[in-house]
Design a protein around this motif. Structure first.
Motif, PDB file in Angstrom:
ATOM      1  N   ASN A  33     136.809  30.725  18.870  1.00 60.47           N
ATOM      2  CA  ASN A  33     136.806  29.309  18.512  1.00 60.47           C
ATOM      3  C   ASN A  33     135.393  28.964  18.065  1.00 60.47           C
ATOM      4  O   ASN A  33     134.417  29.425  18.674  1.00 60.47           O
ATOM      5  N   SER A  71     132.835  25.821  17.552  1.00 57.66           N
ATOM      6  CA  SER A  71     132.587  24.399  17.802  1.00 57.66           C
ATOM      7  C   SER A  71     131.219  24.016  17.268  1.00 57.66           C
ATOM      8  O   SER A  71     130.304  24.849  17.235  1.00 57.66           O
ATOM      9  N   GLU A 105     143.394  21.113  20.905  1.00 53.64           N
ATOM     10  CA  GLU A 105     142.484  20.249  20.139  1.00 53.64           C
ATOM     11  C   GLU A 105     142.968  18.795  20.220  1.00 53.64           C
ATOM     12  O   GLU A 105     142.170  17.868  20.373  1.00 53.64           O
ATOM     13  N   THR A 161     139.224  26.185  24.961  1.00 55.97           N
ATOM     14  CA  THR A 161     138.597  24.905  24.618  1.00 55.97           C
ATOM     15  C   THR A 161     138.175  24.100  25.845  1.00 55.97           C
ATOM     16  O   THR A 161     137.601  23.024  25.704  1.00 55.97           O
ATOM     17  N   MET A 211     134.496  23.107  25.806  1.00 63.51           N
ATOM     18  CA  MET A 211     134.110  22.021  24.906  1.00 63.51           C
ATOM     19  C   MET A 211     134.697  20.683  25.355  1.00 63.51           C
ATOM     20  O   MET A 211     134.125  19.634  25.087  1.00 63.51           O
ATOM     21  N   ILE A 223     135.701  20.747  17.408  1.00 63.81           N
ATOM     22  CA  ILE A 223     136.316  22.006  17.837  1.00 63.81           C
ATOM     23  C   ILE A 223     137.201  22.554  16.733  1.00 63.81           C
ATOM     24  O   ILE A 223     138.027  21.839  16.171  1.00 63.81           O
TER      25      ILE A 223
END
Length: 248
Positions: free
Chosen positions: A33, A35, A136, A215, A218, A230
């Motif tokens: 991922n 970010s 997300e 995630t 984040m 993200i």
């Protein structure tokens, strides 16, 4: 002609097939991922990330930072930003598929934690009903409480849900054991065949696997008040190009 819409369940399956990571050797390609944060927020964001990884609320403590102007794949980090590359939990799907476990992606949601123990899914977005990564979407709704989980053992975290046929149960158990000794882990819960997992009913002759969302780290950064963008399932990176965040 316009390209056809691709639902997330198909994207997850396609991306998982590209994973070559082997937990026994800690070598190979993992999904990442990407970010973006403001460059001026780097030090406090790093502190939040270390807290999350230390608490075990992420699939991996591996990370890589990119400065403005640097490239990751075909993407260039914009001016005034720092790019943060972390391991996506879909990597675990790839490891299981490679070992012969027919994983079926179901969805992503929010799991309630009480006294450090996962209790139930409180929210769920099914992969076959969305073209946007559910985690997300859920981060943008600001309904997680990862800080509470870290500090009081009570709150909510992001997690993905998978199903697997009961015949593959021994294979999945062996993979999870290998992952727990590797640089990439994050399996939150596994149900018995034909039994619900964290309140979510499984298909007949299947059992459920819940995996911590990549995630989460984040989401915690966002909870702390920092701006973050993200981008899940961003591509593949060699696990050797990442470093443990504890070494930074």
């Amino acid at each position: 002609m316009y390209p056809s819409l691709k639902f997330i369940n198909h994207l997850v399956e396609e991306e998982a097939m590209t994973v070559t990571y082997d937990p026994a050797s800690d070598e190979g390609l993992v999904i990442y991922n990407l970010s973006l944060i403001r460059a001026g927020d780097f030090e406090p964001v790093l502190g939040v990330m270390k807290e999350v990884f230390r608490a075990g609320i992420s699939p991996s403590g591996l990370v890589r930072f990119y400065q403005a102007g640097e490239h990751i794949g075909e993407y260039t980090i914009p001016e005034g930003r720092v790019g943060i590359c972390t391991v996506c939990s879909t990597t675990i799907d790839g490891v299981m598929i490679k070992r012969g476990a027919p994983i079926h992606p179901i969805g992503g949601g929010v799991v309630e934690i009480e006294r450090g123990v996962p209790r139930r899914f409180t929210d769920m977005i099914l992969y076959d009903a969305t073209t946007i990564d559910p985690l997300e979407v859920l981060v943008s709704q600001e309904i997680t409480d990862i800080t509470g989980v870290i500090r009081q053992g009570r709150g909510s975290v992001l997690a993905n849900l998978r199903e697997c046929h009961m015949e593959a149960e021994p294979v999945v158990a062996a993979v999870i054991e290998d992952l727990e000794q590797s640089l990439v882990a994050g399996v939150l819960d596994v149900s018995a065949p034909n039994a619900p997992i964290l309140g979510f009913g499984c298909s007949p002759q299947y059992f459920g696997i819940s995996i911590l969302g990549g995630t989460n780290v984040m989401a915690a950064v966002k909870e702390a008040g920092y701006e973050v963008e993200i981008n899940s399932l961003s591509g593949l990176i060699d696990v050797g190009d990442l470093v443990p965040i504890y070494s930074l």
